[in-house]
Design an enzyme around this catalytic site. Structure first.
Site, PDB file in Angstrom:
ATOM      1  N   ARG A 159       0.932  10.416  -2.910  1.00 31.05           N
ATOM      2  CA  ARG A 159      -0.028   9.389  -2.521  1.00 31.05           C
ATOM      3  C   ARG A 159       0.568   8.376  -1.535  1.00 31.05           C
ATOM      4  NH1 ARG A 159      -2.522   4.778  -6.110  1.00 31.05           N
ATOM      5  NH2 ARG A 159      -4.478   4.405  -5.014  1.00 31.05           N
ATOM      6  N   HIS A 210      -1.245   6.763   1.790  1.00 33.18           N
ATOM      7  CA  HIS A 210      -1.475   5.327   1.988  1.00 33.18           C
ATOM      8  C   HIS A 210      -0.756   4.811   3.210  1.00 33.18           C
ATOM      9  CE1 HIS A 210      -3.442   3.593  -1.827  1.00 33.18           C
ATOM     10  NE2 HIS A 210      -3.776   4.857  -1.702  1.00 33.18           N
ATOM     11  N   ASP A 211       0.434   5.340   3.452  1.00 27.49           N
ATOM     12  CA  ASP A 211       1.155   4.920   4.658  1.00 27.49           C
ATOM     13  C   ASP A 211       0.324   5.266   5.892  1.00 27.49           C
ATOM     14  OD1 ASP A 211       3.235   3.905   6.190  1.00 27.49           O
ATOM     15  OD2 ASP A 211       4.150   5.882   6.429  1.00 27.49           O
ATOM     16  N   VAL A 258      -3.118   3.286   6.740  1.00 30.01           N
ATOM     17  CA  VAL A 258      -3.042   1.877   7.127  1.00 30.01           C
ATOM     18  C   VAL A 258      -2.009   1.764   8.246  1.00 30.01           C
ATOM     19  CG1 VAL A 258      -2.635  -0.482   6.337  1.00 30.01           C
ATOM     20  CG2 VAL A 258      -3.545   1.224   4.745  1.00 30.01           C
ATOM     21  N   SER A 300       4.966   1.426   6.838  1.00 39.29           N
ATOM     22  CA  SER A 300       4.645   0.033   6.495  1.00 39.29           C
ATOM     23  C   SER A 300       4.317  -0.135   5.016  1.00 39.29           C
ATOM     24  CB  SER A 300       3.494  -0.487   7.352  1.00 39.29           C
ATOM     25  OG  SER A 300       2.412   0.400   7.299  1.00 39.29           O
ATOM     26  N   ASN A 320      -3.578  -1.266  -4.036  1.00 36.86           N
ATOM     27  CA  ASN A 320      -2.212  -0.766  -4.140  1.00 36.86           C
ATOM     28  C   ASN A 320      -1.597  -1.065  -5.488  1.00 36.86           C
ATOM     29  OD1 ASN A 320      -2.286   0.173  -1.604  1.00 36.86           O
ATOM     30  ND2 ASN A 320      -1.083  -1.475  -0.698  1.00 36.86           N
ATOM     31  N   HIS A 348      -5.847  15.399  -5.190  1.00 31.47           N
ATOM     32  CA  HIS A 348      -6.110  14.869  -6.525  1.00 31.47           C
ATOM     33  C   HIS A 348      -5.913  15.916  -7.618  1.00 31.47           C
ATOM     34  CE1 HIS A 348      -8.592  11.310  -4.750  1.00 31.47           C
ATOM     35  NE2 HIS A 348      -7.290  11.143  -4.628  1.00 31.47           N
ATOM     36  N   THR A 349      -5.434  17.071  -7.244  1.00 31.45           N
ATOM     37  CA  THR A 349      -5.056  18.078  -8.239  1.00 31.45           C
ATOM     38  C   THR A 349      -3.830  17.653  -9.027  1.00 31.45           C
ATOM     39  OG1 THR A 349      -4.366  20.378  -8.570  1.00 31.45           O
ATOM     40  CG2 THR A 349      -3.684  19.378  -6.529  1.00 31.45           C
ATOM     41  N   ASP A 405      -6.861  15.655 -13.109  1.00 25.07           N
ATOM     42  CA  ASP A 405      -7.117  17.090 -13.261  1.00 25.07           C
ATOM     43  C   ASP A 405      -6.583  17.463 -14.641  1.00 25.07           C
ATOM     44  OD1 ASP A 405      -7.337  19.826 -13.055  1.00 25.07           O
ATOM     45  OD2 ASP A 405      -6.108  20.005 -11.249  1.00 25.07           O
ATOM     46  N   SER A 413      -3.792  20.027 -16.039  1.00 24.85           N
ATOM     47  CA  SER A 413      -2.982  20.628 -14.982  1.00 24.85           C
ATOM     48  C   SER A 413      -2.576  19.564 -13.958  1.00 24.85           C
ATOM     49  CB  SER A 413      -3.722  21.819 -14.357  1.00 24.85           C
ATOM     50  OG  SER A 413      -4.077  21.654 -13.045  1.00 24.85           O
TER      51      SER A 413
HETATM   52  C1  HEM Z   1     -10.578  10.625   0.436  1.00 24.93           C
HETATM   53  C2  HEM Z   1     -10.290   9.398   0.117  1.00 24.93           C
HETATM   54  C3  HEM Z   1      -9.458   9.054  -1.077  1.00 24.93           C
HETATM   55  C4  HEM Z   1      -9.789   8.154  -2.029  1.00 24.93           C
HETATM   56  C5  HEM Z   1     -11.038   7.292  -2.083  1.00 24.93           C
HETATM   57  C6  HEM Z   1      -8.722   8.154  -2.995  1.00 24.93           C
HETATM   58  C7  HEM Z   1      -8.678   7.355  -4.121  1.00 24.93           C
HETATM   59  C8  HEM Z   1      -7.714   7.412  -5.097  1.00 24.93           C
HETATM   60  C9  HEM Z   1      -7.703   6.595  -6.270  1.00 24.93           C
HETATM   61  C10 HEM Z   1      -8.720   5.517  -6.602  1.00 24.93           C
HETATM   62  C11 HEM Z   1      -6.636   6.971  -7.013  1.00 24.93           C
HETATM   63  C12 HEM Z   1      -6.219   6.413  -8.375  1.00 24.93           C
HETATM   64  C13 HEM Z   1      -5.427   5.139  -8.228  1.00 24.93           C
HETATM   65  C14 HEM Z   1      -5.216   4.500  -9.566  1.00 24.93           C
HETATM   66  O1  HEM Z   1      -6.157   3.889 -10.067  1.00 24.93           O
HETATM   67  O2  HEM Z   1      -4.122   4.625 -10.136  1.00 24.93           O
HETATM   68  C15 HEM Z   1      -5.976   8.029  -6.315  1.00 24.93           C
HETATM   69  C16 HEM Z   1      -4.863   8.673  -6.757  1.00 24.93           C
HETATM   70  C17 HEM Z   1      -4.207   9.641  -6.040  1.00 24.93           C
HETATM   71  N1  HEM Z   1      -4.519  10.057  -4.778  1.00 24.93           N
HETATM   72 FE1  HEM Z   1      -6.167   9.611  -3.724  1.00 24.93          FE
HETATM   73  N2  HEM Z   1      -7.782   9.063  -2.623  1.00 24.93           N
HETATM   74  C18 HEM Z   1      -8.180   9.637  -1.451  1.00 24.93           C
HETATM   75  C19 HEM Z   1      -7.493  10.569  -0.729  1.00 24.93           C
HETATM   76  C20 HEM Z   1      -6.247  11.065  -1.066  1.00 24.93           C
HETATM   77  C21 HEM Z   1      -5.445  11.894  -0.216  1.00 24.93           C
HETATM   78  C22 HEM Z   1      -5.804  12.309   1.198  1.00 24.93           C
HETATM   79  C23 HEM Z   1      -4.322  12.196  -0.924  1.00 24.93           C
HETATM   80  C24 HEM Z   1      -3.149  13.034  -0.515  1.00 24.93           C
HETATM   81  C25 HEM Z   1      -3.237  14.113   0.195  1.00 24.93           C
HETATM   82  C26 HEM Z   1      -4.439  11.558  -2.213  1.00 24.93           C
HETATM   83  C27 HEM Z   1      -3.537  11.682  -3.223  1.00 24.93           C
HETATM   84  C28 HEM Z   1      -3.612  11.018  -4.424  1.00 24.93           C
HETATM   85  C29 HEM Z   1      -2.692  11.259  -5.524  1.00 24.93           C
HETATM   86  C30 HEM Z   1      -1.587  12.282  -5.561  1.00 24.93           C
HETATM   87  C31 HEM Z   1      -3.057  10.375  -6.534  1.00 24.93           C
HETATM   88  C32 HEM Z   1      -2.384  10.213  -7.908  1.00 24.93           C
HETATM   89  C33 HEM Z   1      -1.425   9.075  -7.864  1.00 24.93           C
HETATM   90  C34 HEM Z   1      -0.653   8.874  -9.155  1.00 24.93           C
HETATM   91  O3  HEM Z   1      -0.441   9.832  -9.909  1.00 24.93           O
HETATM   92  O4  HEM Z   1      -0.233   7.737  -9.407  1.00 24.93           O
HETATM   93  N3  HEM Z   1      -5.619  10.860  -2.253  1.00 24.93           N
HETATM   94  N4  HEM Z   1      -6.649   8.269  -5.145  1.00 24.93           N
HETATM   95  C1  LIG Z   2       2.635  -3.865  -7.818  1.00 21.48           C
HETATM   96  C2  LIG Z   2       1.842  -4.836  -7.033  1.00 21.48           C
HETATM   97  O1  LIG Z   2       2.185  -5.168  -5.930  1.00 21.48           O
HETATM   98  N1  LIG Z   2       0.747  -5.299  -7.611  1.00 21.48           N
HETATM   99  C3  LIG Z   2      -0.182  -6.232  -6.971  1.00 21.48           C
HETATM  100  C4  LIG Z   2      -1.467  -5.532  -6.652  1.00 21.48           C
HETATM  101  O2  LIG Z   2      -2.474  -6.409  -6.216  1.00 21.48           O
HETATM  102  C5  LIG Z   2      -2.793  -7.454  -7.113  1.00 21.48           C
HETATM  103  C6  LIG Z   2      -3.954  -8.245  -6.550  1.00 21.48           C
HETATM  104  O3  LIG Z   2      -3.781  -8.549  -5.207  1.00 21.48           O
HETATM  105  C7  LIG Z   2      -1.539  -8.305  -7.338  1.00 21.48           C
HETATM  106  O4  LIG Z   2      -1.821  -9.349  -8.259  1.00 21.48           O
HETATM  107  C8  LIG Z   2      -0.418  -7.412  -7.888  1.00 21.48           C
HETATM  108  O5  LIG Z   2       0.765  -8.137  -8.030  1.00 21.48           O
END
Ligand code: HEM
Ligand SMILES: CC(=O)N[C@H]1CO[C@H](CO)[C@@H](O)[C@@H]1O
Ligand SMILES: *[C@@H]1O[C@H](CO)[C@@H](O)[C@H](O)[C@H]1NC(C)=O
Ligand SMILES: *[C@@H]1O[C@H](CO)[C@@H](O)[C@H](O)[C@H]1NC(C)=O
Ligand SMILES: *[C@@H]1O[C@H](CO)[C@@H](O)[C@H](O)[C@H]1NC(C)=O
Length: 327
Positions: free
Chosen positions: A66, A70-71, A74, A80, A97, A195-196, A246, A249
């Site tokens: 992820r 994110h890098d 933005v 960054s 973030n 998201h797998t 997922d 898995s």
């Molecule tokens: C299409 C737009 C996308 C949206 C709206 C989105 C949104 C999110 C959100 C909301 C989470 C959960 C964050 C949390 O609450 O902890 C997440 C997790 C994740 N996303 Fe996405 N995502 C997108 C695209 C992508 C892409 C392009 C990738 C990589 C190719 C990706 C890889 C991941 C991974 C691996 C996680 C799991 C992170 C973890 O285990 O902490 N996402 N995403």
């Molecule tokens: C880990 C981290 O940087 N958490 C920040 C995420 O965003 C919230 C709201 O802006 C901050 O309060 C957290 O410190």
């Protein structure tokens, strides 16, 4: 050439390719094997550190994949997302973030690389290589990563808030936000397959469980059994619980997440939205029907495209000595 089944032969093939790789693929000043002369072991070092990290902390695979996403979304793929700000105004401080992790692993990779070749390998490239190695470590297919990115010196939480796509995004917004970055509708559905692996915090989808339209309702497009299960995991104000995206898995790179989406069990609105466009839906259906016949290869291709967004190369930017600080 599916790695999960033929793991050993696949590994051998990958090793062979490491030495035979063509200089072909080029994008915006990036190229495969950019460090071949200046730091010949760079990619091997990254792979070794990630192998160690995966063996003790496999749950970092999601966060590490992820980070590169994110890098890139933005300001472009220029590292960054890794910058600290003493006043908590950097990208990593932005609300979406709050759940980013894996920074220490990136630092570990950087330390190993600085030891072998000081000042050569950028933090932005480390993110791209780590993402690839995580995909391979979780059972995805190897792909060549273009390198040669430089690191930027600006990171603002305001930009992260504006530029990161919210989990509530609909298909129209998703398509526009990808197109803005030169990514196609196919890239959208393929990369959402990321998201797998990994987990999510409840607030990223709790609106679908408790307050979908602001009337205390649920998202009618979410499978009702799944909804009930998610409610058990996530109480209304739960900020801390992690849910597998997922289930069952979560550490395996496969197409099961596409199966879930098709069964109306995609976790985010943005995942469910992939059923709302004929092209993304057709892609899902095809991968499900064929057991992911092209998904694994497509994922590498789309990752390479994502890795070209807004890159700094040559004299633009710098190679940071420490990934959390500009030099
Ligand atoms: C299409 C737009 C996308 C949206 C709206 C989105 C949104 C999110 C959100 C909301 C989470 C959960 C964050 C949390 O609450 O902890 C997440 C997790 C994740 N996303 Fe996405 N995502 C997108 C695209 C992508 C892409 C392009 C990738 C990589 C190719 C990706 C890889 C991941 C991974 C691996 C996680 C799991 C992170 C973890 O285990 O902490 N996402 N995403
Ligand atoms: C880990 C981290 O940087 N958490 C920040 C995420 O965003 C919230 C709201 O802006 C901050 O309060 C957290 O410190
Ligand atoms: C999609 O979301 C955007 C931004 O929130 C909104 O302006 C638009 O009306 C939505 N489109 C559809 C078809 O719901
Ligand atoms: C649901 O959302 C509405 C509108 O955003 C808000 O006024 C209300 O307080 C929310 N209800 C709950 C239970 O969170
Ligand atoms: C940031 O980098 C740009 C070029 O990449 C440079 O022009 C600028 O002076 C740098 N700013 C700081 C504060 O280092």
């Amino acid at each position: 050439m599916a790695c999960p089944k033929l793991f050993l032969s696949c590994l051998l093939l990958q090793l062979m390719f490491l030495f035979l790789v063509p200089e072909a693929a080029q994008g915006q000043g990036l190229k495969v094997g950019f460090y071949r002369k200046a730091c010949p072991n760079a990619e091997i070092i990254v792979k070794e550190v990630i192998g160690q990290v995966m063996s003790v902390a496999p749950s970092l695979s999601g966060p590490l994949l992820r980070l590169h996403f994110h890098d890139c979304f933005v300001r472009g793929c220029e590292g960054s997302v890794l910058l600290n700000s003493p006043t908590y105004q950097a990208e990593k401080d932005a609300h979406p973030n709050h759940s980013l992790r894996g920074f220490q692993t990136i630092d570990r990779v950087k330390t190993a690389l600085e030891k072998a070749c000081p000042g050569i390998v950028s933090c932005a490239d480390i993110l791209a290589l780590v993402a690839r190695d995580v995909v391979v470590a979780t059972g995805g297919l190897f792909y060549y990563v273009e390198t040669g990115r430089k690191d930027g010196n600006v990171s603002t939480s305001k930009e992260a808030l504006n530029d990161l796509i919210p989990s509530k995004a609909n298909i129209t917004t998703l398509k526009i936000d990808f197109a803005k970055r030169g990514l196609s509708v196919k890239d959208l559905v393929v990369l959402s397959g990321g998201h797998t692996i990994g987990t999510s915090h409840c607030p990223s989808f709790s609106n679908r469980l408790y307050n979908f339209t602001g009337k205390g309702d649920t998202d009618p497009t979410l499978d009702s059994n799944y909804l009930a299960r998610l409610k058990l995991s996530c109480k209304p104000d739960d900020q801390t619980t992690l849910v597998e995206m997922d289930p069952g898995s979560v550490r395996t790179f496969d197409i099961k997440y596409f199966n879930l989406i098709a069964k109306r069990r995609g976790l985010f609105t943005s995942d469910a939205a992939l059923l709302d466009d004929s092209q993304t839906k057709a892609y899902l259906d095809f991968q499900i029907k064929t057991g992911g016949s092209t998904f694994f290869k497509d994922f590498g291709e789309s990752m390479v495209k994502m890795g070209r967004i807004g890159v700094l190369t040559e004299t633009a930017g710098e190679v940071r000595k420490v990934c959390s600080k500009v030099n």
